[in-house]
Design a protein around this motif. Structure first.
Motif, PDB file in Angstrom:
ATOM      1  N   ASP A  79      12.085  -6.818  -6.225  1.00 48.15           N
ATOM      2  CA  ASP A  79      13.009  -7.409  -5.252  1.00 48.15           C
ATOM      3  C   ASP A  79      12.632  -7.065  -3.813  1.00 48.15           C
ATOM      4  OD1 ASP A  79      14.507  -8.431  -7.339  1.00 48.15           O
ATOM      5  OD2 ASP A  79      15.895  -6.716  -7.360  1.00 48.15           O
ATOM      6  N   CYS A  80      11.618  -6.242  -3.620  1.00 46.34           N
ATOM      7  CA  CYS A  80      11.293  -5.716  -2.288  1.00 46.34           C
ATOM      8  C   CYS A  80       9.887  -6.064  -1.825  1.00 46.34           C
ATOM      9  CB  CYS A  80      11.452  -4.199  -2.295  1.00 46.34           C
ATOM     10  SG  CYS A  80      13.097  -3.641  -2.784  1.00 46.34           S
ATOM     11  N   LEU A  81       9.191  -6.947  -2.535  1.00 49.06           N
ATOM     12  CA  LEU A  81       7.802  -7.275  -2.190  1.00 49.06           C
ATOM     13  C   LEU A  81       7.704  -7.862  -0.794  1.00 49.06           C
ATOM     14  CD1 LEU A  81       6.676  -8.787  -5.596  1.00 49.06           C
ATOM     15  CD2 LEU A  81       6.009  -6.581  -4.639  1.00 49.06           C
ATOM     16  N   PRO A  82       6.626  -7.553  -0.065  1.00 54.15           N
ATOM     17  CA  PRO A  82       5.532  -6.660  -0.439  1.00 54.15           C
ATOM     18  C   PRO A  82       5.957  -5.203  -0.323  1.00 54.15           C
ATOM     19  CG  PRO A  82       5.177  -7.466   1.785  1.00 54.15           C
ATOM     20  CD  PRO A  82       6.409  -8.151   1.270  1.00 54.15           C
ATOM     21  N   ILE A  83       5.298  -4.374  -1.154  1.00 52.72           N
ATOM     22  CA  ILE A  83       5.592  -2.943  -1.134  1.00 52.72           C
ATOM     23  C   ILE A  83       4.321  -2.157  -0.833  1.00 52.72           C
ATOM     24  CG2 ILE A  83       7.535  -3.139  -2.723  1.00 52.72           C
ATOM     25  CD1 ILE A  83       5.631  -1.927  -4.902  1.00 52.72           C
ATOM     26  N   ARG A  84       4.524  -0.933  -0.361  1.00 55.75           N
ATOM     27  CA  ARG A  84       3.421   0.022  -0.155  1.00 55.75           C
ATOM     28  C   ARG A  84       3.525   1.095  -1.226  1.00 55.75           C
ATOM     29  NH1 ARG A  84       0.194  -0.723   4.212  1.00 55.75           N
ATOM     30  NH2 ARG A  84      -0.640   1.338   3.804  1.00 55.75           N
ATOM     31  N   VAL A  85       2.416   1.375  -1.853  1.00 58.39           N
ATOM     32  CA  VAL A  85       2.343   2.397  -2.886  1.00 58.39           C
ATOM     33  C   VAL A  85       1.669   3.629  -2.299  1.00 58.39           C
ATOM     34  CG1 VAL A  85       1.248   2.993  -5.079  1.00 58.39           C
ATOM     35  CG2 VAL A  85       2.218   0.716  -4.750  1.00 58.39           C
ATOM     36  N   PHE A  86       2.285   4.770  -2.481  1.00 63.56           N
ATOM     37  CA  PHE A  86       1.709   6.068  -2.126  1.00 63.56           C
ATOM     38  C   PHE A  86       1.985   6.991  -3.304  1.00 63.56           C
ATOM     39  CE2 PHE A  86       2.424   4.116   1.971  1.00 63.56           C
ATOM     40  CZ  PHE A  86       1.248   4.399   2.632  1.00 63.56           C
ATOM     41  N   ASP A  87       1.084   7.021  -4.246  1.00 58.77           N
ATOM     42  CA  ASP A  87       1.290   7.752  -5.486  1.00 58.77           C
ATOM     43  C   ASP A  87       0.178   8.797  -5.613  1.00 58.77           C
ATOM     44  OD1 ASP A  87       2.148   8.480  -8.043  1.00 58.77           O
ATOM     45  OD2 ASP A  87       2.702   6.422  -8.496  1.00 58.77           O
ATOM     46  N   LEU A 102      -5.195  -4.382  -9.849  1.00 50.21           N
ATOM     47  CA  LEU A 102      -4.905  -4.787  -8.470  1.00 50.21           C
ATOM     48  C   LEU A 102      -5.181  -6.233  -8.106  1.00 50.21           C
ATOM     49  CD1 LEU A 102      -6.049  -1.612  -6.643  1.00 50.21           C
ATOM     50  CD2 LEU A 102      -3.759  -2.548  -6.728  1.00 50.21           C
ATOM     51  N   GLY A 103      -6.147  -6.855  -8.736  1.00 52.91           N
ATOM     52  CA  GLY A 103      -6.474  -8.215  -8.324  1.00 52.91           C
ATOM     53  C   GLY A 103      -6.897  -8.245  -6.865  1.00 52.91           C
ATOM     54  N   PRO A 104      -6.357  -9.175  -6.073  1.00 54.41           N
ATOM     55  CA  PRO A 104      -6.782  -9.326  -4.686  1.00 54.41           C
ATOM     56  C   PRO A 104      -6.056  -8.415  -3.695  1.00 54.41           C
ATOM     57  CG  PRO A 104      -5.214 -11.031  -5.206  1.00 54.41           C
ATOM     58  CD  PRO A 104      -5.439 -10.248  -6.478  1.00 54.41           C
ATOM     59  N   ASP A 105      -5.124  -7.591  -4.168  1.00 54.04           N
ATOM     60  CA  ASP A 105      -4.346  -6.767  -3.253  1.00 54.04           C
ATOM     61  C   ASP A 105      -5.182  -5.620  -2.684  1.00 54.04           C
ATOM     62  OD1 ASP A 105      -2.173  -8.408  -3.462  1.00 54.04           O
ATOM     63  OD2 ASP A 105      -1.098  -7.154  -4.877  1.00 54.04           O
ATOM     64  N   LEU A 106      -4.783  -5.145  -1.520  1.00 55.23           N
ATOM     65  CA  LEU A 106      -5.493  -4.096  -0.803  1.00 55.23           C
ATOM     66  C   LEU A 106      -5.101  -2.736  -1.358  1.00 55.23           C
ATOM     67  CD1 LEU A 106      -5.033  -6.592   1.193  1.00 55.23           C
ATOM     68  CD2 LEU A 106      -5.531  -4.961   2.972  1.00 55.23           C
ATOM     69  N   ALA A 107      -6.096  -1.851  -1.510  1.00 59.84           N
ATOM     70  CA  ALA A 107      -5.789  -0.538  -2.068  1.00 59.84           C
ATOM     71  C   ALA A 107      -6.894   0.454  -1.752  1.00 59.84           C
ATOM     72  CB  ALA A 107      -5.606  -0.633  -3.576  1.00 59.84           C
ATOM     73  N   ALA A 108      -6.551   1.718  -1.942  1.00 62.96           N
ATOM     74  CA  ALA A 108      -7.510   2.817  -1.870  1.00 62.96           C
ATOM     75  C   ALA A 108      -7.210   3.774  -3.008  1.00 62.96           C
ATOM     76  CB  ALA A 108      -7.408   3.535  -0.527  1.00 62.96           C
ATOM     77  N   LEU A 143      -9.536   3.090   5.085  1.00 60.27           N
ATOM     78  CA  LEU A 143      -8.796   3.926   4.146  1.00 60.27           C
ATOM     79  C   LEU A 143      -7.324   3.558   4.035  1.00 60.27           C
ATOM     80  CD1 LEU A 143     -10.206   7.420   5.181  1.00 60.27           C
ATOM     81  CD2 LEU A 143     -10.976   5.956   3.302  1.00 60.27           C
ATOM     82  N   TYR A 144      -6.787   2.852   5.028  1.00 59.57           N
ATOM     83  CA  TYR A 144      -5.334   2.643   5.112  1.00 59.57           C
ATOM     84  C   TYR A 144      -4.899   1.186   4.977  1.00 59.57           C
ATOM     85  CZ  TYR A 144      -6.003   7.361   6.590  1.00 59.57           C
ATOM     86  OH  TYR A 144      -6.411   8.665   6.629  1.00 59.57           O
ATOM     87  N   GLN A 145      -5.750   0.349   4.450  1.00 61.68           N
ATOM     88  CA  GLN A 145      -5.458  -1.064   4.188  1.00 61.68           C
ATOM     89  C   GLN A 145      -5.059  -1.826   5.443  1.00 61.68           C
ATOM     90  OE1 GLN A 145      -3.298   1.275   1.985  1.00 61.68           O
ATOM     91  NE2 GLN A 145      -5.372   1.680   1.362  1.00 61.68           N
ATOM     92  N   GLU A 146      -5.686  -1.500   6.552  1.00 59.13           N
ATOM     93  CA  GLU A 146      -5.413  -2.196   7.811  1.00 59.13           C
ATOM     94  C   GLU A 146      -6.493  -3.214   8.157  1.00 59.13           C
ATOM     95  OE1 GLU A 146      -4.942   1.120  10.441  1.00 59.13           O
ATOM     96  OE2 GLU A 146      -2.961   1.617   9.642  1.00 59.13           O
ATOM     97  N   GLU A 147      -7.637  -3.180   7.463  1.00 55.14           N
ATOM     98  CA  GLU A 147      -8.751  -4.102   7.698  1.00 55.14           C
ATOM     99  C   GLU A 147      -9.023  -4.900   6.429  1.00 55.14           C
ATOM    100  OE1 GLU A 147     -12.633  -3.007   9.503  1.00 55.14           O
ATOM    101  OE2 GLU A 147     -11.646  -1.091   9.869  1.00 55.14           O
ATOM    102  N   PRO A 148      -8.228  -5.923   6.119  1.00 60.99           N
ATOM    103  CA  PRO A 148      -8.485  -6.712   4.912  1.00 60.99           C
ATOM    104  C   PRO A 148      -9.897  -7.300   4.933  1.00 60.99           C
ATOM    105  CG  PRO A 148      -6.378  -7.311   5.897  1.00 60.99           C
ATOM    106  CD  PRO A 148      -7.080  -6.417   6.876  1.00 60.99           C
ATOM    107  N   ALA A 187      -9.638  10.949   7.905  1.00 60.35           N
ATOM    108  CA  ALA A 187      -8.808  10.848   6.712  1.00 60.35           C
ATOM    109  C   ALA A 187      -7.747  11.934   6.752  1.00 60.35           C
ATOM    110  CB  ALA A 187      -9.683  11.011   5.471  1.00 60.35           C
ATOM    111  N   ARG A 188      -6.501  11.505   6.725  1.00 61.79           N
ATOM    112  CA  ARG A 188      -5.389  12.459   6.636  1.00 61.79           C
ATOM    113  C   ARG A 188      -5.236  12.869   5.182  1.00 61.79           C
ATOM    114  NH1 ARG A 188      -3.792   8.058   9.654  1.00 61.79           N
ATOM    115  NH2 ARG A 188      -2.691   7.192   7.890  1.00 61.79           N
ATOM    116  N   LEU A 189      -5.341  14.129   4.925  1.00 67.37           N
ATOM    117  CA  LEU A 189      -5.287  14.610   3.547  1.00 67.37           C
ATOM    118  C   LEU A 189      -4.055  15.463   3.334  1.00 67.37           C
ATOM    119  CD1 LEU A 189      -9.021  15.590   3.280  1.00 67.37           C
ATOM    120  CD2 LEU A 189      -7.970  13.517   2.445  1.00 67.37           C
TER     121      LEU A 189
END
Length: 189
Positions: A79-87, A102-108, A143-148, A187-189
């Protein structure tokens, strides 16, 4: 919290090639106690269903902000798409199923390693866990899905000590048939 420098060592449109490079680097690294972290932007219910099959207790929040939905509030992510995953801190065996979902979605996907080993013939000492990471970005160059993008990038994280960073990055790039172009990201770790 600390930071590392992530160096792009391979960029390819072929996800299978990127995964082979990751496997090669994992064979080099010490990761017996390692774990894997996930970040993604999920836009479709189909991808969400596949990702939740891999990570049923997925940690997420709405891209519009936590006030628009989150796993903390026990909202339905569909119900909230798009979502950000931080797992974070998942078993290593979850990485490839997550990537496949993932298909075409952006991820790291970031592998938290125990160490990069010493390579005496290259003059490299071992690097401890604090600076030993490996990240694969899918459909994004950063690293942060800002450059598709339409490609995938393998990043190695190392520390800088007396020029060792550059030498190790070049050595790791050579191991996967890539090359270090000088593209680095904090990279923020």
């Amino acid at each position: 919290m600390s930071n590392s420098a992530a160096a792009a060592v391979l960029t390819t449109e072929d996800l299978a090639e990127a995964i082979r490079a990751v496997r090669t680097l994992l064979d080099i690294a010490d990761f017996s106690q390692g774990e894997v972290d996930f970040e993604a932007v999920i836009r479709s219910s189909d991808v969400l269903a596949q990702v939740r099959h891999v990570l049923p207790d997925l940690e997420w929040w709405a891209s519009a902000g936590k006030e628009h939905g989150s796993s903390e509030a026990d909202d339905d992510p569909a119900d909230c798409l798009p979502i950000r995953v931080f797992d974070w801190s998942r078993p290593l065996d979850r990485a490839e199923p997550f990537i496949a979902a993932l298909g075409p979605d952006l991820a790291a996907v970031r592998w938290d390693l125990d160490a990069w080993p010493a390579v005496p013939e290259a003059g490299l000492e071992a690097i401890s866990q604090k600076y030993a990471y490996l990240t694969l970005t899918m459909n994004s160059r950063d690293l942060y899905q800002e450059e598709p993008s339409q490609d995938h990038t393998v990043h190695v994280h190392v520390r800088d000590r007396n020029g060792e960073q550059t030498a190790r990055v070049h050595w790791l790039a050579d191991q996967v048939g890539g090359r270090f172009t000088g593209r680095m990201q904090l990279a923020r770790l």
